[in-house]
Design a protein around this motif. Sequence first.
Motif, PDB file in Angstrom:
ATOM      1  N   TYR A  79      16.765  -3.739  -1.207  1.00  0.00           N
ATOM      2  CA  TYR A  79      16.167  -2.861  -0.199  1.00  0.00           C
ATOM      3  C   TYR A  79      17.191  -2.483   0.870  1.00  0.00           C
ATOM      4  CZ  TYR A  79      11.295  -4.031  -1.604  1.00  0.00           C
ATOM      5  OH  TYR A  79      10.092  -4.186  -2.261  1.00  0.00           O
ATOM      6  N   GLU A 130      16.079  -0.377   6.242  1.00  0.00           N
ATOM      7  CA  GLU A 130      14.912   0.326   6.784  1.00  0.00           C
ATOM      8  C   GLU A 130      13.601  -0.076   6.104  1.00  0.00           C
ATOM      9  OE1 GLU A 130      18.451   3.145   7.242  1.00  0.00           O
ATOM     10  OE2 GLU A 130      17.677   1.770   5.720  1.00  0.00           O
ATOM     11  N   ILE A 131      13.681  -0.687   4.923  1.00  0.00           N
ATOM     12  CA  ILE A 131      12.472  -1.063   4.184  1.00  0.00           C
ATOM     13  C   ILE A 131      12.244  -2.563   4.305  1.00  0.00           C
ATOM     14  CG2 ILE A 131      11.346  -1.164   1.922  1.00  0.00           C
ATOM     15  CD1 ILE A 131      12.884   1.322   1.111  1.00  0.00           C
ATOM     16  N   ILE A 137       4.926  -5.952   4.986  1.00  0.00           N
ATOM     17  CA  ILE A 137       4.386  -5.003   5.954  1.00  0.00           C
ATOM     18  C   ILE A 137       3.098  -5.560   6.552  1.00  0.00           C
ATOM     19  CG2 ILE A 137       3.399  -2.672   6.221  1.00  0.00           C
ATOM     20  CD1 ILE A 137       5.068  -1.832   3.764  1.00  0.00           C
ATOM     21  N   GLN A 184       2.505   1.539   2.055  1.00  0.00           N
ATOM     22  CA  GLN A 184       3.711   1.196   1.296  1.00  0.00           C
ATOM     23  C   GLN A 184       4.517   2.450   0.972  1.00  0.00           C
ATOM     24  OE1 GLN A 184       1.515  -0.758  -1.832  1.00  0.00           O
ATOM     25  NE2 GLN A 184       2.244  -2.787  -1.264  1.00  0.00           N
ATOM     26  N   ARG A 208       6.376   3.683   4.100  1.00  0.00           N
ATOM     27  CA  ARG A 208       7.538   2.887   4.467  1.00  0.00           C
ATOM     28  C   ARG A 208       8.674   3.076   3.468  1.00  0.00           C
ATOM     29  NH1 ARG A 208       6.470  -0.856   8.536  1.00  0.00           N
ATOM     30  NH2 ARG A 208       8.742  -0.903   8.651  1.00  0.00           N
ATOM     31  N   TRP A 209       8.336   3.358   2.215  1.00  0.00           N
ATOM     32  CA  TRP A 209       9.368   3.536   1.176  1.00  0.00           C
ATOM     33  C   TRP A 209      10.181   4.803   1.446  1.00  0.00           C
ATOM     34  CZ3 TRP A 209      10.749  -0.238  -1.922  1.00  0.00           C
ATOM     35  CH2 TRP A 209      11.592   0.029  -3.014  1.00  0.00           C
ATOM     36  N   TYR A 215      11.534   6.231   4.048  1.00  0.00           N
ATOM     37  CA  TYR A 215      11.868   5.963   5.443  1.00  0.00           C
ATOM     38  C   TYR A 215      12.664   7.080   6.120  1.00  0.00           C
ATOM     39  CZ  TYR A 215      16.245   4.506   3.180  1.00  0.00           C
ATOM     40  OH  TYR A 215      17.392   4.477   2.426  1.00  0.00           O
ATOM     41  N   LYS A 216      13.256   7.987   5.356  1.00  0.00           N
ATOM     42  CA  LYS A 216      14.064   9.044   5.973  1.00  0.00           C
ATOM     43  C   LYS A 216      13.284  10.333   6.246  1.00  0.00           C
ATOM     44  CE  LYS A 216      18.823   8.035   4.546  1.00  0.00           C
ATOM     45  NZ  LYS A 216      20.023   8.585   3.850  1.00  0.00           N
ATOM     46  N   HIS A 260       8.442  12.042   9.798  1.00  0.00           N
ATOM     47  CA  HIS A 260       7.016  11.719   9.864  1.00  0.00           C
ATOM     48  C   HIS A 260       6.263  12.659  10.807  1.00  0.00           C
ATOM     49  CE1 HIS A 260       7.095   8.195   7.348  1.00  0.00           C
ATOM     50  NE2 HIS A 260       8.154   7.740   7.990  1.00  0.00           N
ATOM     51  N   ASP A 288       0.015  10.380   7.531  1.00  0.00           N
ATOM     52  CA  ASP A 288       1.265  10.803   8.160  1.00  0.00           C
ATOM     53  C   ASP A 288       1.057  11.922   9.169  1.00  0.00           C
ATOM     54  OD1 ASP A 288       4.162  10.399   8.211  1.00  0.00           O
ATOM     55  OD2 ASP A 288       4.290  12.445   7.451  1.00  0.00           O
ATOM     56  N   TRP A 334       7.352  -2.452  -4.782  1.00  0.00           N
ATOM     57  CA  TRP A 334       7.167  -2.094  -3.373  1.00  0.00           C
ATOM     58  C   TRP A 334       6.974  -3.348  -2.517  1.00  0.00           C
ATOM     59  CZ3 TRP A 334       3.745   2.955  -2.889  1.00  0.00           C
ATOM     60  CH2 TRP A 334       4.585   4.057  -3.104  1.00  0.00           C
TER      61      TRP A 334
END
Length: 555
Positions: free
Chosen positions: A8, A11-12, A16, A234, A237-238, A240-241, A244, A271, A379
């Motif tokens: 990972y 960032e992940i 969670i 999940q 968060r996956w 992350y770039k 949002h 989101d 995940w």
Amino acid sequence: MNIWTKQYPEEIPASITYENTGLQDYLIRAAEQVPDKEAVEFLGRSWTYEKLYEEASAFAGALQNLGVEKGTRVAVMLANTPQSVVGYYGILLAGGIVVQTNPLSVERELEHQLVDSGAEVILCLDLVYPKVSAVKERTSLKHIIVTSISDSLPFPKNCIYPFIQKRKNGISVKITPSSTLHRYKELLQQKKTYEPQPLDPAADLALLQYTGGTTGPAKGVMLTHRNLVANTTQCMRWMYKIDHGNEVLLCALPFFHVYGMTVGMNFSIMDQSKMVILPKFDPEEVLKTIEKQKVTIFPGAPTMYIGLIHQPSVTKYDLSSIRVCISGSAPLPLEVQQRFEELTGGKLNEGYGLTEASPVTHFNLMWGKRPQGSIGLPWPDTEVRILSQETGLEAGPGEVGELLIRGPQVMQGYWKQPEETAIALQDGWLYTGDMGYMDEEGYFYIVDRKKDMIIAGGFNIYPREIEEVLYEHPDVKEAAAVGIPDPYRGETVKVFLVVQDGKELTEETLDTFCRERLAAYKIPRQYEFRTELPKTMVGKILRRALQEEEKQKER
């Protein structure tokens, strides 16, 4: 720490914290926090988050007025439309349980799902109303709510659409409202206030999602609010770039499929991004939409991406807005991935999931290592084991076995099927029936399907269901359905048959017979007549042997 979490990026997180809330609360939150933000775009008409919630709450109030209470099952039988979103979240706001139903289902399939789920209300498209009406008396349905695509079209398209529909489909459905038959638009106009229902996210069901079975009729997968909130979180968060709250998602994957529902509809709402909805997948329309709406995220199935890269006009469109494409439902060919990324400049990655897991469990890193042929890494909070079929013990790296999964997205079981549940869920582990292995870095690979499921164009097709239909024909003695390679659909259905002595059958006769009893995507595309089929010592037909014969022909 599991081996795969070492892969990972920072960032992940490996784990969670999930909100202890209902799925519908994300729509309420969006309406409160970004009321004027565009939530939905559909063929030229837009809905803000405030408007979307207003319609969903009005639908919830109408449902409660019709007798819907906490736990009441409400079926949705729609193509992708704003009504799909309003209906889905309206049912949850009313305290009901959504029963997603494929509008392509034939009467026998629809009847089974309605009877099995005990659905008391259905929201359906006018085009499928005749099917719903035909089975109503044999189900628990008390109310039918009918809508049309034109209900969500802007003027003047809404006026023109009924004439186009009649010309194209030869169908003009007349609805005469009664105490049990209702028009969707008229229910919304009543603006009934709904009463929020008490909710335990971990225990209360949000969804019954029907999946075919290899050993019998379709089973209702029980997914709680916690299951769906967890899987959508999940997914968030996956990726992350992403930007949002400012993404534009193209929702061409059907919402009645759990994959389109989670990574398209629920992701967009959570989101607070914009979803651009298309009622069906048409390559030219998709290309136009990506350019016009500046789509940034496009979840799809491999057949969609194949259709786009082979569209003659593809290079005429500006697809540079695409940043992320999430491919699922079937294996993604490497050449398709590479060509689509060349055309868009975005990332197209493959993952893995199943209805019983809400559905995603694995995915390749969007901005990281992507081993060829891998379904990626599990995940966050998802535990995975490979169980050796030879020893019954956990397999080592590179050793093939059955994929077992445990995590917050895993279902509660099958609706009213404790025996099937006991087979699929053991000590919290979901036995997927898929065979695969893990490499030494924690990346997973699927090599075969233990359950002879066929995946054609992203749709799950179960051989036994097709075979049972064929066995209903009096001239069929034996039948076996298998999946064979198809350059567009991934796989397609081929049937091997033995005809009753002294009888004759043609492909045309069988095609007509199947079309009356199966959804279009399940209809066999090839037939082969034989004098006998390969069998085990106890007389069980060997589908695998037939598949091997087909593979030999390809070599």
